[in-house]
Enzyme design. Structure first.
Site, PDB file in Angstrom:
ATOM      1  N   GLN A  10       0.849  -1.196   0.000  1.00 23.36           N
ATOM      2  CA  GLN A  10       0.000   0.000   0.000  1.00 23.36           C
ATOM      3  C   GLN A  10       0.882   1.242   0.000  1.00 23.36           C
ATOM      4  O   GLN A  10       1.972   1.230   0.547  1.00 23.36           O
ATOM      5  CB  GLN A  10      -0.917  -0.002   1.233  1.00 23.36           C
ATOM      6  N   GLY A  11       0.404   2.310  -0.621  1.00 26.00           N
ATOM      7  CA  GLY A  11       1.143   3.563  -0.608  1.00 26.00           C
ATOM      8  C   GLY A  11       1.988   3.774  -1.853  1.00 26.00           C
ATOM      9  O   GLY A  11       2.738   4.738  -1.932  1.00 26.00           O
ATOM     10  N   CYS A  12       1.874   2.869  -2.830  1.00 28.17           N
ATOM     11  CA  CYS A  12       2.619   3.019  -4.078  1.00 28.17           C
ATOM     12  C   CYS A  12       1.663   3.506  -5.160  1.00 28.17           C
ATOM     13  O   CYS A  12       0.523   3.056  -5.235  1.00 28.17           O
ATOM     14  CB  CYS A  12       3.223   1.678  -4.499  1.00 28.17           C
ATOM     15  N   ALA A  13       2.140   4.418  -6.002  1.00 25.37           N
ATOM     16  CA  ALA A  13       1.314   4.938  -7.089  1.00 25.37           C
ATOM     17  C   ALA A  13       1.023   3.840  -8.112  1.00 25.37           C
ATOM     18  O   ALA A  13      -0.084   3.740  -8.627  1.00 25.37           O
ATOM     19  CB  ALA A  13       2.008   6.114  -7.765  1.00 25.37           C
ATOM     20  N   SER A  14       2.023   3.004  -8.395  1.00 25.41           N
ATOM     21  CA  SER A  14       1.799   1.875  -9.298  1.00 25.41           C
ATOM     22  C   SER A  14       1.525   0.646  -8.441  1.00 25.41           C
ATOM     23  O   SER A  14       1.639   0.677  -7.224  1.00 25.41           O
ATOM     24  CB  SER A  14       3.007   1.662 -10.209  1.00 25.41           C
TER      25      SER A  14
END
Length: 141
Positions: A45-49
């Site tokens: 969680q917390g990744c743009a991709s």
């Protein structure tokens, strides 16, 4: 490949376009992640991709070692994962917690060349691995 080899290769590349190409090339060296491991439990969680990290704990030696597979739908992120796994995969929880991956990425100059979303995603991946190491230590005690 070792982190020192990556460091040496980075030092040879003056232009950021070349460095990005090298990071993407590193991403192509990742071991394939089986489709069933592209699961919600492995998603970072917390990744743009989209990013997945799956962990196996090897207890065949005196100290457990954490082994990782990683994948992303973004080429540059796959490269960042390859660098992270070079630093962390196959290491003991103590080694993982003693390694400051963000400092290594800063040394390579990524702080100035990643978007804020990518930087946040990188921190989320590092935190996931460090959290796994803390859990493995707690389970061993």
């Amino acid at each position: 490949m070792t982190i020192d080899e990556i460091r040496e290769n980075f030092a040879l590349l003056d232009e950021w376009d070349d460095r990005y190409r090298y990071v993407i090339e590193l991403g192509r060296t990742l071991d394939p992640m089986p489709e069933q491991q592209h699961s919600a439990a492995n998603k970072v969680q917390g990744c743009a991709s989209q990013v997945w990290l799956s962990r196996q704990i090897d207890r065949s030696r005196n100290e457990p070692r954490l082994n990782y597979l990683g994948d992303s739908d973004a080429h540059i992120v796959r490269g960042l994962i390859a660098i992270l796994l070079t630093l962390y995969s196959g290491r003991t929880p103590q080694q993982i917690l003693a390694t400051d991956a963000i400092a290594v990425f800063d040394e390579f100059g990524f702080r100035d060349h990643l978007t804020p979303q990518r930087s946040n995603g990188l921190r989320a991946m590092v935190e996931r691995i460090r959290s796994d190491a803390r859990q493995a230590l707690a389970a061993a005690s």
